[in-house]
Design an enzyme around this catalytic site. Sequence first.
Site, PDB file in Angstrom:
ATOM      1  N   ASP A 111      -4.119   1.829   1.512  1.00 51.31           N
ATOM      2  CA  ASP A 111      -3.130   0.757   1.409  1.00 51.31           C
ATOM      3  C   ASP A 111      -3.661  -0.538   2.008  1.00 51.31           C
ATOM      4  O   ASP A 111      -4.230  -0.541   3.096  1.00 51.31           O
ATOM      5  CB  ASP A 111      -1.848   1.185   2.131  1.00 51.31           C
ATOM      6  CG  ASP A 111      -0.708   0.204   1.935  1.00 51.31           C
ATOM      7  OD1 ASP A 111      -0.748  -0.546   0.936  1.00 51.31           O
ATOM      8  OD2 ASP A 111       0.220   0.181   2.747  1.00 51.31           O
ATOM      9  N   CYS A 127       1.769   1.426  -7.140  1.00 54.53           N
ATOM     10  CA  CYS A 127       1.207   1.910  -5.881  1.00 54.53           C
ATOM     11  C   CYS A 127       2.397   2.180  -4.979  1.00 54.53           C
ATOM     12  O   CYS A 127       3.250   2.989  -5.321  1.00 54.53           O
ATOM     13  CB  CYS A 127       0.226   0.903  -5.296  1.00 54.53           C
ATOM     14  SG  CYS A 127       0.789  -0.808  -5.262  1.00 54.53           S
ATOM     15  N   SER A 128       2.503   1.497  -3.851  1.00 54.96           N
ATOM     16  CA  SER A 128       3.693   1.648  -3.011  1.00 54.96           C
ATOM     17  C   SER A 128       4.651   0.476  -3.248  1.00 54.96           C
ATOM     18  O   SER A 128       5.787   0.661  -3.629  1.00 54.96           O
ATOM     19  CB  SER A 128       3.305   1.717  -1.532  1.00 54.96           C
ATOM     20  OG  SER A 128       4.441   1.888  -0.725  1.00 54.96           O
ATOM     21  N   ALA A 129       4.169  -0.743  -3.032  1.00 56.62           N
ATOM     22  CA  ALA A 129       4.997  -1.921  -3.282  1.00 56.62           C
ATOM     23  C   ALA A 129       4.848  -2.420  -4.711  1.00 56.62           C
ATOM     24  O   ALA A 129       5.688  -3.168  -5.196  1.00 56.62           O
ATOM     25  CB  ALA A 129       4.637  -3.042  -2.308  1.00 56.62           C
ATOM     26  N   GLY A 130       3.776  -2.039  -5.386  1.00 52.90           N
ATOM     27  CA  GLY A 130       3.587  -2.463  -6.767  1.00 52.90           C
ATOM     28  C   GLY A 130       3.008  -3.849  -6.915  1.00 52.90           C
ATOM     29  O   GLY A 130       3.229  -4.504  -7.940  1.00 52.90           O
ATOM     30  N   ILE A 131       2.227  -4.315  -5.919  1.00 52.09           N
ATOM     31  CA  ILE A 131       1.646  -5.660  -6.026  1.00 52.09           C
ATOM     32  C   ILE A 131       0.162  -5.684  -5.654  1.00 52.09           C
ATOM     33  O   ILE A 131      -0.607  -6.421  -6.263  1.00 52.09           O
ATOM     34  CB  ILE A 131       2.407  -6.693  -5.161  1.00 52.09           C
ATOM     35  CG1 ILE A 131       2.435  -6.261  -3.697  1.00 52.09           C
ATOM     36  CG2 ILE A 131       3.822  -6.894  -5.683  1.00 52.09           C
ATOM     37  CD1 ILE A 131       3.056  -7.303  -2.763  1.00 52.09           C
ATOM     38  N   GLY A 132      -0.260  -4.914  -4.644  1.00 48.93           N
ATOM     39  CA  GLY A 132      -1.640  -5.008  -4.167  1.00 48.93           C
ATOM     40  C   GLY A 132      -2.610  -4.208  -5.005  1.00 48.93           C
ATOM     41  O   GLY A 132      -3.347  -4.755  -5.841  1.00 48.93           O
ATOM     42  N   ARG A 133      -2.635  -2.908  -4.813  1.00 52.71           N
ATOM     43  CA  ARG A 133      -3.521  -2.053  -5.590  1.00 52.71           C
ATOM     44  C   ARG A 133      -3.166  -2.098  -7.075  1.00 52.71           C
ATOM     45  O   ARG A 133      -4.043  -2.050  -7.940  1.00 52.71           O
ATOM     46  CB  ARG A 133      -3.442  -0.619  -5.050  1.00 52.71           C
ATOM     47  CG  ARG A 133      -4.062  -0.464  -3.683  1.00 52.71           C
ATOM     48  CD  ARG A 133      -3.776   0.884  -3.057  1.00 52.71           C
ATOM     49  NE  ARG A 133      -2.458   0.943  -2.459  1.00 52.71           N
ATOM     50  CZ  ARG A 133      -2.021   1.974  -1.728  1.00 52.71           C
ATOM     51  NH1 ARG A 133      -2.808   3.022  -1.522  1.00 52.71           N
ATOM     52  NH2 ARG A 133      -0.810   1.956  -1.197  1.00 52.71           N
ATOM     53  N   GLN A 191      -2.808  -8.559  -3.477  1.00 46.63           N
ATOM     54  CA  GLN A 191      -2.065  -8.954  -2.282  1.00 46.63           C
ATOM     55  C   GLN A 191      -2.912  -9.573  -1.182  1.00 46.63           C
ATOM     56  O   GLN A 191      -2.438 -10.452  -0.465  1.00 46.63           O
ATOM     57  CB  GLN A 191      -1.342  -7.725  -1.736  1.00 46.63           C
ATOM     58  CG  GLN A 191      -0.442  -8.009  -0.560  1.00 46.63           C
ATOM     59  CD  GLN A 191       0.041  -6.736   0.069  1.00 46.63           C
ATOM     60  OE1 GLN A 191      -0.330  -5.653  -0.355  1.00 46.63           O
ATOM     61  NE2 GLN A 191       0.875  -6.858   1.074  1.00 46.63           N
TER      62      GLN A 191
END
Length: 563
Positions: free
Chosen positions: A459, A494-500, A538
């Site tokens: 993350d 991913c988790s938030a849906g913006i970085g990975r 991100q």
Amino acid sequence: MTRRLSSSTRSHTEDSIFLRPDEEPVWLDEPTKSAKRVDGPPKKEDRQDGHGEEVFLYKVYTLVVEFHYWVALFVVSQVTGYWMFFVAEGNGPFVSIYRALQVIDFFLGFVLPCHPILGLDSTTLMRDVVNTTRQTWIIYVTGVVGVAICVFMVIHMVRRWRHGAGPRWSESASGDVGDRRQSVSRQPSFTLSEWTDAQEDLMDLDAVPQTPVFEMGSDNKPEGDAVTLTVTPVGLQERRGSNVSLTLDMCTPGCTEPYGYGAQLSPRDQSAQEYLRQGTHVLTPAMLHTRAMDDQSLQAEFYETPMNFVDPKEYNYPGLVRKNRYKTILPNTHSRVILKSQDEDDFLATYINGNYLKGYGGEERAYIATQGPTVNTVGDFWRMVWQENTPIIVMITNLEEKNEKCAEYWPEDTATHEGIEITVVTVTQEDDYSLRVFTLKCGDEERSLKQYWYTSWPDQKTPDKAPPLLELVQEVERAREEAPPTSGPIIVHCSAGIGRTGCFIATSILCKQLRREGVVDILGTTCQLRLDRGGMIQTCEQYQFVHHVLSLYEKQLSHASEE
């Protein structure tokens, strides 16, 4: 020394980290020049008067407390010594304790003007102790230990008064100013070989993300020179249920009104939207390889690009907090996925934290970027999968990474959500990802769905190697080509849906562009992704990683063409 820059000295681009050429930096922790000219440097007497009395009282308090510690140590040593003496004289353990306390009672009679506490026979007992000829060595050792404790106490307390208590108090008082200054960790300087061969751990972002701050050394270059400035990236925001408040720098340009429907944007947001619509930097292969190694330029470009986060006040609906994994990572309004519902007026029934994203060549709704489903949104997620006729899901997160990142929304065998029957057909384990093939059935209709679960991406960081990501991108492209022509967008989360998620989608788009056009526009692709979903790609580290992946991919293409 780390110093924070006043927001008034930022350039006209909202997310700019650089000064305008005609401005000097204004530091938040220093008075202005005019104040310095009027007041002058603080005098030594002024600095001391404010804390003199407090320092003196602190010293006295410290010495009083330590004196009690030393006295307690002295009493314990003497009681122990005399207890051993009386035991050696043939007394029982409990009787020996009582008699040792009587001896201490005798000594206290010389210090305190009071009658003996443990009886009037303590004087007689002490006379017998002095006149004894047996076990006298125990009495001598006990006395020496007591004298040594007293000497060490005096020496220690004198040194604490002169050198210890004062400076420590001064440090704690002056530390209040230093603590207000945030520290900064530099972005990693890496080479392409580190992404392809090495297994080194990269920078870990702080648990509580920092807003951009400047680190300036004593050998500074002229003000405004981008080379002298480094920043720390803004991390994820507050997780629901967490007792650690993680917040975004909301000065980052984000739409404060829903745009795309004739809503009026503030000048601040209009400039951000214009930047994202016009941002471009086309790189030839040679420029791409050079750019991938230029950390400073990539930092500057990343932080100049607006994040375009949504103001949480736009989604002021009761009960919506249960639908979002992070309360300030929200879907941009104009491109959000709207679930079909029998009650179209029920906002919660139509809401899911996901956005449609354009693909290569402006292809509409090529991807859906969404958050990792929570236990409250698993049903909504499968409704979206069925509604959008999705052929592929790409999952780029572990279920837990220190805390929960994504709910396990798929069954081990068979399950039903929102009238959709999900059945696992096969599970294939590859080196860096696993592939699950599902059969979805709703009513009389049946479909096939593939899920690629990539677990080698930590993350807010980047993978240890670039080739596995390229292999996954190419495998997903092949699966997309084999899917029925009527299939809908690929869902990536991913988790938030913006970085990975942003890195994977950008890499997929840019690989196509590199193959078909021979050039890449990483900045332009990032801007387009952020127009549709704020915060895509991100961190600066992820932005650098995308450049390295594309540089590696271009070398692979060149090598293949030569063969």
